[in-house]
Design a protein around this motif. Structure first.
Motif, mmCIF file in Angstrom:
data_model
loop_
_atom_site.group_PDB
_atom_site.id
_atom_site.type_symbol
_atom_site.label_atom_id
_atom_site.label_comp_id
_atom_site.label_asym_id
_atom_site.label_seq_id
_atom_site.Cartn_x
_atom_site.Cartn_y
_atom_site.Cartn_z
ATOM 1 N N ILE A 140 -6.556 -3.365 -2.512
ATOM 2 C CA ILE A 140 -7.649 -3.789 -1.624
ATOM 3 C C ILE A 140 -7.957 -5.278 -1.835
ATOM 4 O O ILE A 140 -8.120 -6.036 -0.886
ATOM 5 N N LEU A 141 -8.000 -5.667 -3.116
ATOM 6 C CA LEU A 141 -8.305 -7.064 -3.424
ATOM 7 C C LEU A 141 -7.189 -7.999 -2.950
ATOM 8 O O LEU A 141 -7.449 -9.093 -2.450
ATOM 9 N N TYR A 171 -5.287 -7.415 -0.462
ATOM 10 C CA TYR A 171 -5.439 -7.463 0.998
ATOM 11 C C TYR A 171 -6.561 -8.431 1.381
ATOM 12 O O TYR A 171 -6.440 -9.218 2.337
ATOM 13 N N GLU A 190 2.156 7.200 -6.321
ATOM 14 C CA GLU A 190 1.220 8.314 -6.526
ATOM 15 C C GLU A 190 1.915 9.650 -6.204
ATOM 16 O O GLU A 190 1.697 10.657 -6.889
ATOM 17 N N GLY A 192 0.832 -1.206 0.000
ATOM 18 C CA GLY A 192 0.000 0.000 0.000
ATOM 19 C C GLY A 192 0.865 1.253 0.000
ATOM 20 O O GLY A 192 0.555 2.240 -0.679
ATOM 21 N N LEU A 193 1.963 1.213 0.763
ATOM 22 C CA LEU A 193 2.838 2.387 0.805
ATOM 23 C C LEU A 193 3.616 2.549 -0.505
ATOM 24 O O LEU A 193 3.966 3.668 -0.876
ATOM 25 N N TRP A 240 2.222 2.070 -3.281
ATOM 26 C CA TRP A 240 1.211 2.815 -4.044
ATOM 27 C C TRP A 240 1.274 4.301 -3.682
ATOM 28 O O TRP A 240 1.252 5.175 -4.562
ATOM 29 N N VAL A 241 1.347 4.571 -2.381
ATOM 30 C CA VAL A 241 1.416 5.972 -1.930
ATOM 31 C C VAL A 241 2.651 6.653 -2.544
ATOM 32 O O VAL A 241 2.572 7.776 -3.052
ATOM 33 N N VAL A 266 -5.813 4.621 -9.467
ATOM 34 C CA VAL A 266 -7.017 4.219 -8.728
ATOM 35 C C VAL A 266 -7.243 2.715 -8.933
ATOM 36 O O VAL A 266 -7.604 1.993 -7.999
ATOM 37 N N SER A 296 -3.241 9.174 -12.718
ATOM 38 C CA SER A 296 -3.984 9.088 -11.452
ATOM 39 C C SER A 296 -5.145 8.101 -11.570
ATOM 40 O O SER A 296 -5.410 7.336 -10.645
ATOM 41 N N SER A 297 -5.824 8.123 -12.722
ATOM 42 C CA SER A 297 -6.928 7.172 -12.912
ATOM 43 C C SER A 297 -6.389 5.740 -12.906
ATOM 44 O O SER A 297 -7.001 4.835 -12.334
ATOM 45 N N PHE A 355 -5.001 0.984 -6.704
ATOM 46 C CA PHE A 355 -5.459 1.087 -5.315
ATOM 47 C C PHE A 355 -6.505 -0.003 -5.032
ATOM 48 O O PHE A 355 -6.456 -0.674 -3.996
ATOM 49 N N ILE A 356 -7.414 -0.165 -5.977
ATOM 50 C CA ILE A 356 -8.432 -1.221 -5.808
ATOM 51 C C ILE A 356 -7.753 -2.599 -5.828
ATOM 52 O O ILE A 356 -8.125 -3.503 -5.079
#
Lengths: 211, 454
Positions: free
Chosen positions: B167-168, B170, B126, B119-120, B122-123, B160, B156-157, B163-164
């Motif tokens: 989530i998946l 995770y 971005e 996740g980081l 990704w941060v 996103v 950016s799109s 990012f999803i």
């Protein structure tokens, strides 16, 4: 919980549908603000039910940044140039926009039921997925940079809603980091939008930008 | 105490960024060079430290190599910028703001390849968008601003989507820690497959992978030369780094096949478009895309192909940054990006011409440059694991890219032209020459690279 998620999810869809056929940028920004507050309310409720202070912090972040700060930042930018208030010419007509938007909702539902639902088994998970597609459509179907930015933030909000409902225990640093990045993107976009309108040098080599 | 060493490249670039606020003549240039060089020295030191995996850092051989590449290209870009910026007539902002953003940009890349949380990562990736967007628009004209906007909104799109994907992933594994992901069995393999594929598309957007690549030629075409160089040399590989991690913790055949297909399509599309380019910066941009496609093919194949990927990434970083630096030299003199309008470079800018000739050979995978060895390793693994037809198809498009790029570069260099010598002296030509030489010397370090990543 499921009922509230359903209610918020459907409200979000309706708000985005409204954005699709609205031509006044201020109204679209305010609608986005409302949709962010709705997500914040959902997260507040989730935080209380789960007794998770991290989710409560996320709810506050959503309300303050997505609901208040970012829309106000955009509205202030708009106030400087009132002529940008209305989108002069969009790529698609209103009727086409409505039709495509509704088709996206149906398409996403079918797609979700046929694919992702088999793995996650969560009813109404199609709602945030549909919102992501709606956000993407908002970007594609409009020329106005403010509306395109809102489209991107609708996608971000949808991801936030998806995370909040399905995986509220996702590491907080990731969620908070994404919020901070969003602020960065909005600030930079604000500068770019201003420059786009007031560019120092005119250029005649747009043919080069063919993608 | 050791952990502090691992954060030195990040700390150096961050301090460099903050010191850019000091208002003194040429202070930002000097300070950026010093801290970029410091980040390079600390990245070299980290090579000799053991791998680390704790709550914040995940630094293995691949991360160490990424740290080295980022710090080297960052240092060379800062040095080249000191001479290049004077050719920009009406820059968007003051020089110190340019260096501030450049240092923050380097920080976000160091961060992305050092952290132990997907996740980081990704941060961090971005954050590279936020810190780099304004650098594209430095020349402050309509088309560069338009390219910047397309960069922000498309990338950016795409992020996103990733990012999803996070989530998946995770949801499928219950963690985003890379070290844990590498040793965890997913609760739902199908969900992990779905998340991993989305991650490849999402991070692939930033890496210039088909079908979300459209921002790449626009940005590389319109950004100033040093910015194009750092984008092409290290930003795209940083996004590929995320994909390497995805394939590592999700070594499922369908995910690998998906990556392989996207890699193939990227090479095919990029090579085909290279043949019809009339602007040299866009030509080099598509060449970057072609190389990233090759790297993705290698990542999907794994094994020795991954070694090939690392060699390709390192050698390409040097060669491509050289190419973009030299394209900046051309633009500063000829004031055009059109290939047909540039003639007789060998007579008018001899050092630039021959450096460009060799760097063009390097980016198209000609022996004895490192890219050749990287690509040959990937191709050999492809040949061993897939039907021969795939290799023939790939080779034919690589040949198309090779011919297109070298023919067009040769046309600019060896065409006849009358006019005085207008070579840029010293830094403007020395930095790209160093880059080109490094892309050759990397060949001698192949056994060592293998040792580091295994």
């Amino acid at each position: 919980m499921k009922e509230l998620f359903m209610l918020i999810g459907f409200s979000e869809i309706l708000l985005v549908l409204f954005m699709q056929w609205e031509v006044y940028v201020t109204k679209i920004v305010k609608t986005f603000s409302i949709s962010s507050y709705l997500i914040a309310i959902f997260l507040f409720y989730l935080g209380f039910v789960q007794k998770s202070y991290l989710v409560l912090i996320l709810a506050i972040l959503a309300a303050v940044l997505r609901g208040f700060f970012i829309p106000n930042f955009i509205l202030q930018r708009l106030a400087r140039d009132p002529w940008r208030e209305r989108e002069a010419k969009s790529i698609m007509g209103t009727a086409t926009s409505i039709t495509v938007s509704l088709m996206i909702v149906i398409f996403t539902y079918v797609l979700y039921e046929l694919t992702l639902y088999n793995f996650v088994k969560i009813s109404f998970g199609a709602l945030p997925i549909s919102l992501i597609f709606q956000g993407a459509f908002l970007i594609i179907s409009r020329r106005n940079t403010f509306i395109q930015l809102i489209g991107y933030m609708v996608m971000e909000n949808a991801a936030f809603l998806l995370t909040g409902y399905l995986f509220p225990d996702l590491p907080f640093s990731v969620e908070a980091g994404s919020v901070l990045d969003l602020i960065g993107v909005v600030m930079i976009s604000g500068i770019i939008m201003r420059m786009r309108e007031n560019s120092v040098k005119k250029s005649d080599d747009f043919d080069e930008l063919k993608g | 105490m050791n952990y502090l060493f691992y954060s030195l490249p990040m700390i150096a670039s961050l301090i460099g960024a903050f010191l850019c606020f000091v208002k003194r003549e040429k202070f930002e240039e000097m300070i950026s060079i010093i801290f970029a060089a410091f980040s390079l020295i600390s990245a070299i030191l980290i090579l000799f430290l053991s791998d680390v995996s704790n709550s914040f850092f995940f630094i293995d051989g691949i991360s160490k190599i990424m740290l080295i590449i980022i710090s080297m290209i960052y240092t060379l870009t800062v040095i080249f910028s000191t001479t290049f910026l004077k050719y920009i007539e009406e820059p968007l902002f003051q020089k110190r703001f340019y260096y501030l953003l450049l240092n923050l940009f380097a920080f976000s890349m160091f961060f992305s390849v050092s952290v132990n949380n997907f996740g980081l990562i990704w941060v961090g990736i971005e954050a590279t968008t936020v810190t780099s967007a304004l650098l594209i628009a430095v020349e402050n004209d309509e088309s560069s601003i338009e390219a910047t906007w397309r960069y922000i909104i498309i990338v950016s799109s795409g992020l996103v989507i990733s990012f999803i994907a996070n989530i998946l992933i995770y949801a499928a594994t219950g963690t985003l820690d890379i070290s844990t992901l590498l040793s965890t069995n997913p609760t739902s393999e199908k969900l992990l497959v779905f998340g991993s594929m989305m991650a490849i598309v999402g991070y692939g957007t930033k890496a210039g992978i088909f079908p979300m690549h459209t921002w790449l030629p626009d940005v590389h075409g319109k950004a100033p030369a040093p910015v194009s160089a750092i984008f092409s040399g290290v930003l795209l590989p940083v996004a590929l780094y995320a994909i390497i991690r995805v394939i590592q913790f999700s070594p499922i055949s369908s995910v690998k096949t998906f990556a392989l297909v996207l890699g193939f399509l990227t090479v095919i599309i990029a090579s085909s478009l290279m043949a019809i380019q009339i602007h040299y910066k866009r030509l080099f941009a598509y060449s970057t895309m072609e190389n990233m496609g090759m790297a993705l093919i290698g990542i999907s194949l794994g094994g020795y192909a991954l070694l090939g990927v690392m060699i390709l990434i390192i050698s390409h970083a040097f060669a491509k940054s050289s190419t973009f630096f030299l394209s900046g030299n051309l633009f500063s003199r000829y004031k055009t990006t059109k290939i047909d309008e540039i003639k007789g470079v060998s007579k008018r800018m001899p050092s630039t011409a021959y450096a460009l000739l060799f760097s063009a050979m390097a980016i198209t995978g000609m022996p004895p440059f490192g890219t050749f060895f990287g690509e040959i390793m990937i191709i050999l693994v492809l040949l061993a694991t897939m039907p021969t037809g795939y290799t023939i198809l790939l080779l034919s498009f690589l040949a198309l890219a090779f011919i297109s790029l070298n023919f067009k570069v040769g046309k600019m260099i060896f065409s006849n032209s009358e006019g005085e010598n207008m070579e840029r002296k010293r830094v403007g030509t020395i930095v790209p020459i160093i880059d080109t030489v490094l892309s050759l010397l990397i060949v001698f370090f192949i056994p060592w690279i293998e040792k580091v990543i295994r």
